[in-house]
Write an enzyme that holds these catalytic residues in place. Structure first.
Site, PDB file in Angstrom:
ATOM      1  N   MET A  32       0.846  -1.200   0.000  1.00  0.00           N
ATOM      2  CA  MET A  32       0.000   0.000   0.000  1.00  0.00           C
ATOM      3  C   MET A  32       0.881   1.249   0.000  1.00  0.00           C
ATOM      4  O   MET A  32       0.429   2.338   0.361  1.00  0.00           O
ATOM      5  CB  MET A  32      -0.938  -0.012   1.200  1.00  0.00           C
ATOM      6  CG  MET A  32      -1.895  -1.210   1.136  1.00  0.00           C
ATOM      7  SD  MET A  32      -3.444  -0.949   1.993  1.00  0.00           S
ATOM      8  CE  MET A  32      -2.860  -0.797   3.665  1.00  0.00           C
ATOM      9  N   GLY A  33       2.148   1.077  -0.364  1.00  0.00           N
ATOM     10  CA  GLY A  33       3.045   2.232  -0.470  1.00  0.00           C
ATOM     11  C   GLY A  33       3.594   2.674   0.868  1.00  0.00           C
ATOM     12  O   GLY A  33       3.559   1.924   1.844  1.00  0.00           O
ATOM     13  N   LEU A  35       6.740   3.047   1.362  1.00  0.00           N
ATOM     14  CA  LEU A  35       7.672   1.918   1.441  1.00  0.00           C
ATOM     15  C   LEU A  35       8.768   2.151   2.468  1.00  0.00           C
ATOM     16  O   LEU A  35       9.251   3.269   2.640  1.00  0.00           O
ATOM     17  CB  LEU A  35       8.307   1.685   0.058  1.00  0.00           C
ATOM     18  CG  LEU A  35       7.314   1.353  -1.062  1.00  0.00           C
ATOM     19  CD1 LEU A  35       8.061   1.129  -2.371  1.00  0.00           C
ATOM     20  CD2 LEU A  35       6.457   0.143  -0.724  1.00  0.00           C
ATOM     21  N   GLY A  38      11.266  -2.833   5.463  1.00  0.00           N
ATOM     22  CA  GLY A  38      10.531  -4.106   5.498  1.00  0.00           C
ATOM     23  C   GLY A  38      10.065  -4.484   4.095  1.00  0.00           C
ATOM     24  O   GLY A  38      10.263  -5.612   3.636  1.00  0.00           O
ATOM     25  N   HIS A  39       9.440  -3.536   3.400  1.00  0.00           N
ATOM     26  CA  HIS A  39       9.010  -3.792   2.017  1.00  0.00           C
ATOM     27  C   HIS A  39      10.217  -4.134   1.148  1.00  0.00           C
ATOM     28  O   HIS A  39      10.164  -5.032   0.311  1.00  0.00           O
ATOM     29  CB  HIS A  39       8.339  -2.546   1.414  1.00  0.00           C
ATOM     30  CG  HIS A  39       7.066  -2.135   2.074  1.00  0.00           C
ATOM     31  ND1 HIS A  39       6.931  -0.942   2.728  1.00  0.00           N
ATOM     32  CD2 HIS A  39       5.860  -2.739   2.155  1.00  0.00           C
ATOM     33  CE1 HIS A  39       5.699  -0.819   3.189  1.00  0.00           C
ATOM     34  NE2 HIS A  39       5.028  -1.903   2.859  1.00  0.00           N
TER      35      HIS A  39
HETATM   36  P1  AMP Z   1       1.603  -2.988   3.458  1.00  0.00           P
HETATM   37  O1  AMP Z   1       2.114  -1.957   2.505  1.00  0.00           O
HETATM   38  O2  AMP Z   1       1.643  -2.581   4.888  1.00  0.00           O
HETATM   39  O3  AMP Z   1       0.277  -3.560   3.026  1.00  0.00           O
HETATM   40  O4  AMP Z   1       2.641  -4.193   3.380  1.00  0.00           O
HETATM   41  C1  AMP Z   1       2.979  -4.805   2.177  1.00  0.00           C
HETATM   42  C2  AMP Z   1       3.710  -6.090   2.465  1.00  0.00           C
HETATM   43  O5  AMP Z   1       4.898  -5.816   3.215  1.00  0.00           O
HETATM   44  C3  AMP Z   1       2.864  -7.062   3.313  1.00  0.00           C
HETATM   45  O6  AMP Z   1       3.056  -8.375   2.833  1.00  0.00           O
HETATM   46  C4  AMP Z   1       3.435  -6.879   4.685  1.00  0.00           C
HETATM   47  O7  AMP Z   1       3.277  -8.008   5.515  1.00  0.00           O
HETATM   48  C5  AMP Z   1       4.898  -6.625   4.386  1.00  0.00           C
HETATM   49  N1  AMP Z   1       5.543  -5.925   5.491  1.00  0.00           N
HETATM   50  C6  AMP Z   1       5.107  -4.815   6.132  1.00  0.00           C
HETATM   51  N2  AMP Z   1       5.943  -4.488   7.137  1.00  0.00           N
HETATM   52  C7  AMP Z   1       6.931  -5.414   7.137  1.00  0.00           C
HETATM   53  C8  AMP Z   1       8.090  -5.631   7.949  1.00  0.00           C
HETATM   54  N3  AMP Z   1       8.409  -4.831   8.949  1.00  0.00           N
HETATM   55  N4  AMP Z   1       8.879  -6.683   7.652  1.00  0.00           N
HETATM   56  C9  AMP Z   1       8.588  -7.518   6.615  1.00  0.00           C
HETATM   57  N5  AMP Z   1       7.497  -7.367   5.821  1.00  0.00           N
HETATM   58  C10 AMP Z   1       6.682  -6.335   6.083  1.00  0.00           C
END
Ligand code: AMP
Length: 279
Positions: A32-33, A35, A38-39
């Site tokens: 969802m951006g 970034l 983690g991403h």
């Molecule tokens: P989001 O943009 O929050 O929807 O996350 C996109 C992807 O990144 C999802 O698969 C999340 O689980 C993963 N993600 C978010 N935060 C982390 C993190 N700290 N470590 C690893 N993956 C993450």
């Protein structure tokens, strides 16, 4: 491949992929951006395993059960694109809502069962229905071989695995480790909404999870849960839930379960944070 490319619809992305005979394995990282590192860890893993990595950026309205949360969700597309630009082999896809959810919507719907009734399912009604729907459509329109998701959202991962099983999408789901900062706080786009003192206070989440991980081998789950809740409440965050469950079924954890996970959701002022550790 030359030059970084961003696609704003699935058709032009698909034409681009078809025009490159050297691309036989496509990996996708749905986001969802806003970034963060983690991403980027998901993207790096995907780059190691595929010829091309598609990073989608789409703030999915269907998965927000709270309008304010949707409005406040951080959006920094220019920043996101400049982060992605450094990676050879990555393209960005920023689709319109009408592309993700066309009139002739391919999503057949799935049964979420227990997953939709406990923890995130219980506290965010409709959230997983929206997650399953968006991920299905992204995987349906962007024909990737592998899709990468973070263990940070472990219940979401179970929902996605179930959705892929039920709808028989030909894609492998690859779980990726949670990336944390030095205090143990899991990186999250929502951390951008925290003040400096919130940030320090939020470290109680990982401290508590770590406490559970260490104690669970020696004490009964109910006792560990009670002590962990006390520890958490010694900090300033407002606990929504602290639960020990099985990471596949989300049924309550029983002693000796090798698939145990402890999950926490809490509010740091108005910012809702979630995290978990495997037991
Ligand atoms: P989001 O943009 O929050 O929807 O996350 C996109 C992807 O990144 C999802 O698969 C999340 O689980 C993963 N993600 C978010 N935060 C982390 C993190 N700290 N470590 C690893 N993956 C993450």
């Amino acid at each position: 491949m030359t030059g970084f490319q961003t696609f704003y619809d699935f058709g032009s992305l698909q034409r681009f992929i078809s025009s490159k005979p050297s691309i036989s394995n496509v990996g996708i990282v749905p986001t969802m951006g806003a970034l963060h590192v983690g991403h980027l860890s998901l993207i790096k893993r995907a780059l190691n395993e595929n010829d091309l990595v598609v990073v989608t950026i789409f703030v999915n309205p269907k998965q927000f059960n709270n309008r304010k949360d949707l409005e406040n969700y951080p959006r920094v597309p220019e920043n996101d694109l400049s982060l992605l630009r450094q990676y050879q082999g990555v393209v960005a896809c920023i689709p319109e809502e009408s592309d993700v959810y066309p009139k002739l919507d391919p999503y057949p719907g799935i049964t979420l069962g227990m997953l939709d009734r406990v923890l995130e399912g219980q506290y965010r009604p409709g959230h997983f229905k929206g997650v399953a729907h968006v991920v299905h459509n992204l995987l349906y329109f962007i024909k990737a071989k592998r899709a990468y998701f973070g263990l940070k959202d472990i219940q979401q991962l179970s929902v996605i695995k179930r959705m892929v099983d039920e709808t028989r999408l030909p894609v492998s789901i690859i779980p990726c480790e949670t990336v944390r900062d030095d205090s143990g706080l899991a990186l999250s786009s929502r951390n951008l909404l925290l003040t400096e003192s919130d940030y320090t206070a939020a470290s109680i989440i990982f401290k508590t999870l770590d406490f559970v991980r260490k104690k669970i081998k020696k004490e009964q789950p109910e006792v560990v849960k009670k002590k962990a809740t006390e520890l958490f409440n010694s900090g300033s965050l407002k606990l929504e839930y602290l639960e020990l469950v099985n990471k596949n079924t989300f049924e309550p954890y029983t002693t000796g379960d090798v698939n145990g996970v402890c999950c926490i959701a809490a509010y740091c002022n108005n910012v809702r944070l979630i995290d978990n550790v495997l037991l």
